[in-house]
Design an enzyme around this catalytic site. Structure first.
Site, short mmCIF file in Angstrom:
data_model
loop_
_atom_site.label_atom_id
_atom_site.label_comp_id
_atom_site.label_asym_id
_atom_site.label_seq_id
_atom_site.Cartn_x
_atom_site.Cartn_y
_atom_site.Cartn_z
N HIS A 180 0.82 -1.22 0.00
CA HIS A 180 0.00 0.00 0.00
C HIS A 180 0.85 1.27 0.00
CE1 HIS A 180 0.34 -0.15 4.56
NE2 HIS A 180 0.46 1.15 4.36
N ASP A 212 -0.06 -7.58 1.41
CA ASP A 212 0.39 -6.20 1.57
C ASP A 212 1.92 -6.13 1.63
OD1 ASP A 212 0.20 -3.47 1.73
OD2 ASP A 212 -0.23 -3.40 3.88
N SER A 266 4.74 2.18 8.19
CA SER A 266 4.33 1.06 7.36
C SER A 266 5.47 0.60 6.46
CB SER A 266 3.14 1.46 6.47
OG SER A 266 2.00 1.71 7.24
#
Length: 220
Positions: free
Chosen positions: A76, A106, A180
């Site tokens: 993402h 992901d 992230s």
């Protein structure tokens, strides 16, 4: 009503992090000793998208360097990007090539031209609830990168994401937007997961099992 209120208070108390430390404030000498080396292997990942009407759009995240110039990050972070740029802690900048990505897990695999040694993957059979963990990343472009330590609460936490259901590592270390794709490490500085997200004072990271499956499919 009184019993229900007491139960709710007890639930909130028990669910609060017992081992989490202040963000960017090292407490464990063992983990702190790994910090300098781990920062050199942690990257700031920028996805660049050019559009006709909106101009240049940037997405920011972190990444974990592996041997051979390969980088693990979240899908993402770079999804839909026209180009990807990564910055190192010592202010080197690289154009990164997207090798593979997996929307469900992901995960994304990038590659840059460097001979810097990367993180070593830990032995997943040695993970246990209660072990010390730390995460490193670069949210908001912080000059000193970010550092967070805590405890692994569950090595196989069942989670529901918008991409489906998965099992993740759950810890009480604090992570922010921009962490992230960054590394989750044990007290030896070995990679045990890739940070995916956070909720209710808990961090959630992609497991070594999913990382290894993804790497096996992505590399020749």
């Amino acid at each position: 009503m009184k019993k229900i209120l007491l139960l709710l208070l007890a639930t909130l108390f028990l669910s609060s992090p017992s081992y989490a430390y202040n963000y960017n404030e090292p407490h464990s000498e063992v983990l702190q000793s790994q910090l300098e080396t781990a920062r050199s292997k942690t990257l700031h990942v920028v996805g660049v998208t050019e559009t006709r009407f909106e101009g240049t759009t940037l997405t920011f995240g972190s990444g974990a360097l592996l041997d051979g110039g390969y980088i693990l990050t979240n899908e993402h972070v770079i999804a839909g990007s026209d180009s990807i740029v990564v910055d190192t802690f010592d202010k080197q900048k690289f154009d990164a090539e997207l090798i593979a990505s997996d929307h469900t897990k992901d995960l994304a695999l990038l590659k840059i031209n460097t001979d810097t040694k990367g993180f070593v993957l830990a032995d997943e059979s040695l993970l246990y609830a209660g072990m010390p963990i730390m995460s490193i990343g670069n949210p908001h472009g912080l000059a000193m990168w970010s550092y967070s330590e805590g405890t692994l609460l569950n090595p196989i936490q069942r989670c529901k994401w918008d991409t489906g259901e998965s099992y993740n590592l759950m810890g009480d270390n604090q992570v922010l937007s921009g962490n992230s794709g960054g590394p989750l490490l044990n007290n030896k500085g070995e990679l045990i997961g890739i940070v995916r997200g956070a909720a209710f004072d808990r961090s959630f990271s992609i497991t070594l099992k999913d990382i290894k499956e993804f790497m096996t499919k992505s590399l020749p």
